[in-house]
Design a protein around this motif. Structure first.
Motif, PDB file in Angstrom:
ATOM      1  N   PRO A 212      -0.619   6.801 -11.768  1.00 32.09           N
ATOM      2  CA  PRO A 212       0.788   7.256 -11.703  1.00 32.09           C
ATOM      3  C   PRO A 212       1.430   7.005 -10.340  1.00 32.09           C
ATOM      4  CG  PRO A 212      -0.570   8.886 -12.818  1.00 32.09           C
ATOM      5  CD  PRO A 212      -1.514   7.871 -12.245  1.00 32.09           C
ATOM      6  N   SER A 213       0.676   7.226  -9.256  1.00 35.59           N
ATOM      7  CA  SER A 213       1.229   6.970  -7.924  1.00 35.59           C
ATOM      8  C   SER A 213       1.486   5.486  -7.720  1.00 35.59           C
ATOM      9  CB  SER A 213       0.265   7.479  -6.853  1.00 35.59           C
ATOM     10  OG  SER A 213       0.102   8.881  -6.942  1.00 35.59           O
ATOM     11  N   VAL A 214       0.585   4.650  -8.228  1.00 33.69           N
ATOM     12  CA  VAL A 214       0.753   3.202  -8.098  1.00 33.69           C
ATOM     13  C   VAL A 214       2.019   2.755  -8.826  1.00 33.69           C
ATOM     14  CG1 VAL A 214      -0.221   0.967  -8.728  1.00 33.69           C
ATOM     15  CG2 VAL A 214      -1.693   2.734  -7.737  1.00 33.69           C
ATOM     16  N   VAL A 215       2.179   3.213 -10.063  1.00 32.21           N
ATOM     17  CA  VAL A 215       3.343   2.821 -10.861  1.00 32.21           C
ATOM     18  C   VAL A 215       4.638   3.342 -10.227  1.00 32.21           C
ATOM     19  CG1 VAL A 215       4.474   3.083 -13.100  1.00 32.21           C
ATOM     20  CG2 VAL A 215       2.014   2.645 -12.986  1.00 32.21           C
ATOM     21  N   GLY A 216       4.623   4.621  -9.821  1.00 36.13           N
ATOM     22  CA  GLY A 216       5.824   5.188  -9.206  1.00 36.13           C
ATOM     23  C   GLY A 216       6.177   4.524  -7.890  1.00 36.13           C
ATOM     24  N   GLY A 217       5.161   4.269  -7.053  1.00 33.46           N
ATOM     25  CA  GLY A 217       5.417   3.607  -5.776  1.00 33.46           C
ATOM     26  C   GLY A 217       5.973   2.208  -5.956  1.00 33.46           C
ATOM     27  N   ALA A 218       5.427   1.461  -6.935  1.00 30.63           N
ATOM     28  CA  ALA A 218       5.919   0.108  -7.192  1.00 30.63           C
ATOM     29  C   ALA A 218       7.368   0.130  -7.664  1.00 30.63           C
ATOM     30  CB  ALA A 218       5.031  -0.570  -8.228  1.00 30.63           C
ATOM     31  N   ALA A 219       7.708   1.078  -8.531  1.00 34.15           N
ATOM     32  CA  ALA A 219       9.077   1.171  -9.035  1.00 34.15           C
ATOM     33  C   ALA A 219      10.050   1.489  -7.911  1.00 34.15           C
ATOM     34  CB  ALA A 219       9.157   2.229 -10.134  1.00 34.15           C
ATOM     35  N   ILE A 220       9.676   2.430  -7.039  1.00 33.57           N
ATOM     36  CA  ILE A 220      10.542   2.792  -5.910  1.00 33.57           C
ATOM     37  C   ILE A 220      10.706   1.606  -4.963  1.00 33.57           C
ATOM     38  CG2 ILE A 220      10.715   4.259  -3.871  1.00 33.57           C
ATOM     39  CD1 ILE A 220       9.253   6.432  -5.487  1.00 33.57           C
ATOM     40  N   CYS A 221       9.595   0.930  -4.674  1.00 34.56           N
ATOM     41  CA  CYS A 221       9.629  -0.203  -3.755  1.00 34.56           C
ATOM     42  C   CYS A 221      10.528  -1.319  -4.281  1.00 34.56           C
ATOM     43  CB  CYS A 221       8.203  -0.706  -3.550  1.00 34.56           C
ATOM     44  SG  CYS A 221       8.080  -2.259  -2.648  1.00 34.56           S
ATOM     45  N   ALA A 222      10.349  -1.704  -5.538  1.00 30.74           N
ATOM     46  CA  ALA A 222      11.126  -2.805  -6.100  1.00 30.74           C
ATOM     47  C   ALA A 222      12.607  -2.457  -6.183  1.00 30.74           C
ATOM     48  CB  ALA A 222      10.589  -3.162  -7.483  1.00 30.74           C
ATOM     49  N   ALA A 223      12.917  -1.225  -6.611  1.00 26.28           N
ATOM     50  CA  ALA A 223      14.323  -0.823  -6.694  1.00 26.28           C
ATOM     51  C   ALA A 223      14.957  -0.780  -5.307  1.00 26.28           C
ATOM     52  CB  ALA A 223      14.435   0.534  -7.377  1.00 26.28           C
ATOM     53  N   GLY A 224      14.202  -0.320  -4.310  1.00 32.10           N
ATOM     54  CA  GLY A 224      14.724  -0.293  -2.951  1.00 32.10           C
ATOM     55  C   GLY A 224      15.028  -1.687  -2.432  1.00 32.10           C
TER      56      GLY A 224
END
Length: 433
Positions: free
Chosen positions: A274-286
């Motif tokens: 979950p942290s991997v998926v959430g971190g990737a989503a935040i990073c890409a959107a940023g």
């Protein structure tokens, strides 16, 4: 208006469109095909198109006994602005279906190239901070590491923007950014705070790698534009070497001050998904926000990046090496981005570049530098792994685009002419008979 003036206006429009595409990261194949389609649609058959990294050339000869009309434009300014890229892509599509005439298209291109950025600078700085925080979460950092990584990424963005205003070459701005990030980590290592400075450095390395022309360079190499590919690859290498120099200088200063910290990423577990998926989503959107992407594309970018990065993480947990896992995830990104780009009316390139940012090998680069700094030659293996991951990502997304594009007769003809997938520009266009 005589024929020569009419030809010059058509060539000028195609060159201005090509310049905007090239300066915002489009591949040479996409730029060539788009300029050729515009000239053909506006009545100039068999126009010679020559695209290099810095120069665009169009030449048209109406008859054998007539002198050719040749025009050139130089690509001098390179700053990713996906709002401009999207606007130009939509304009070309409208022009090729006769939704707008040539003169109106020329006026619109002038407006696009002279209009300011759609987002304020403070929002871009905040978006870079969000990218750094997302990477920190992705690689296992806690909320303190995320906060520090966000602050470091925001400071790096401000520093590089100021250096760019002074027209300092990209290499030196990359050195300055990496040095600043490493010195921040050195300062944190000298405090009793319970955090991992190495994770901060790794997160900021990814933000420095984001936006480099990995996809464009590999696309040019695979589609036969070797001169442009060599130039793009050299630009990427120089920028990456700047990161290596900056981090090495920072680690050297830390050692001279008696502050050493080693990379201890710990053991990754499937429970961290979950942290991997959430971190990737935040990073890409940023990153998408920092590149001025349209707001409508932020949600699909986050979903695709999170899913693809989670896929790569699961594959690694099941014994697959990092480079093959990244390649599988990149193929999935390329495949899905094609459909998502059409649905949200943006070039697939915007989604592709944003979604591969969480997969960039910042951790491998730092591990390699730390080991080499300790005279451990196994650091070379980490650097080779980082290079393999970067190539796997770029080649994988292009393979995904190949698989995703239609296989009808018109598409097959276009693919044979372009020798590669389209990341910018319309797949099919009507021409005047």
């Amino acid at each position: 208006m005589n024929d020569a003036q009419d030809t010059q206006r058509t060539l000028d429009l195609a060159l201005r469109i090509g310049e905007l595409l090239m300066s915002n990261g489009a591949g040479a194949a996409d730029v060539t095909a788009t300029m050729s389609s515009i000239c053909h649609h506006l009545g100039l058959r068999s126009t010679l198109v020559d695209v290099t990294f810095t120069t665009l050339t169009l030449s048209h000869q109406s008859a054998v006994d007539q002198a050719p009309v040749t025009m050139r434009r130089h690509v001098t300014h390179r700053e990713i602005d996906y709002a401009d890229l999207t606007a130009v892509d939509l304009l070309v599509s409208e022009l090729l279906v006769d939704g707008i005439d040539r003169d109106d298209a020329a006026a619109e291109i002038a407006r696009i190239s002279s209009t300011g950025r759609p987002y304020p600078r403070w929002l871009v700085t905040l978006a870079w901070g969000m990218t750094g925080a997302g990477v920190a979460l992705l690689i296992g950092g806690d909320w303190v590491v995320m906060l520090v990584a966000a602050l470091a990424a925001g400071c790096i963005e401000v520093l590089q923007r100021r250096l760019e205003r002074r027209r300092l070459p990209l290499f030196y701005s990359q050195v300055a950014g990496a040095l600043l990030a490493t010195l921040i980590a050195v300062g944190l290592a000298a405090t009793p705070l319970p955090l991992s400075p190495s994770l901060v450095v790794s997160a900021t390395i990814v933000t420095l790698l984001a936006g480099l022309g990995f996809v464009g360079s590999i696309q040019d190499a695979l589609t036969g534009f070797y001169i442009t590919a060599n130039a793009r690859i050299m630009e990427v290498l120089i920028a990456t070497i700047g990161i290596l120099v900056g981090v090495s200088l920072g680690l050297g200063i830390g050692s001279a001050l008696g502050v050493d910290f080693q990379l201890d990423p710990g053991t990754a577990r499937l429970s961290q998904l979950p942290s991997v998926v959430g971190g990737a989503a935040i990073c890409a959107a940023g990153f998408a926000v920092s590149a001025y992407s349209p707001v409508r594309v932020l949600l699909p970018v986050g979903l695709i990046a999170g899913g693809a990065t989670g896929l790569a993480f699961v594959l690694q947990q099941n014994g697959l090496d990092r480079a093959p896992a990244a390649a599988v995830a990149a193929v999935a990104i390329g495949f899905v981005s094609y459909a998502a780009g059409r649905s949200f009316r943006v070039p697939p390139l915007i989604i592709v570049v944003s979604c591969i940012v969480p997969l960039l090998p910042g951790l491998s680069i730092y591990r390699g530098l730390a080991l080499l700094g300790a005279d451990d030659l196994t650091g070379l293996l980490a650097m080779i792994t980082a290079g393999g991951v970067a190539i796997a990502l770029s080649a994988g997304v292009l393979l995904g685009e190949y698989v995703a594009q239609p296989v009808g007769r018109e598409a097959r003809r276009l693919e044979r002419r372009l020798s590669g997938p389209r990341l910018v520009g319309p797949l099919r266009a009507r021409t005047r008979r």
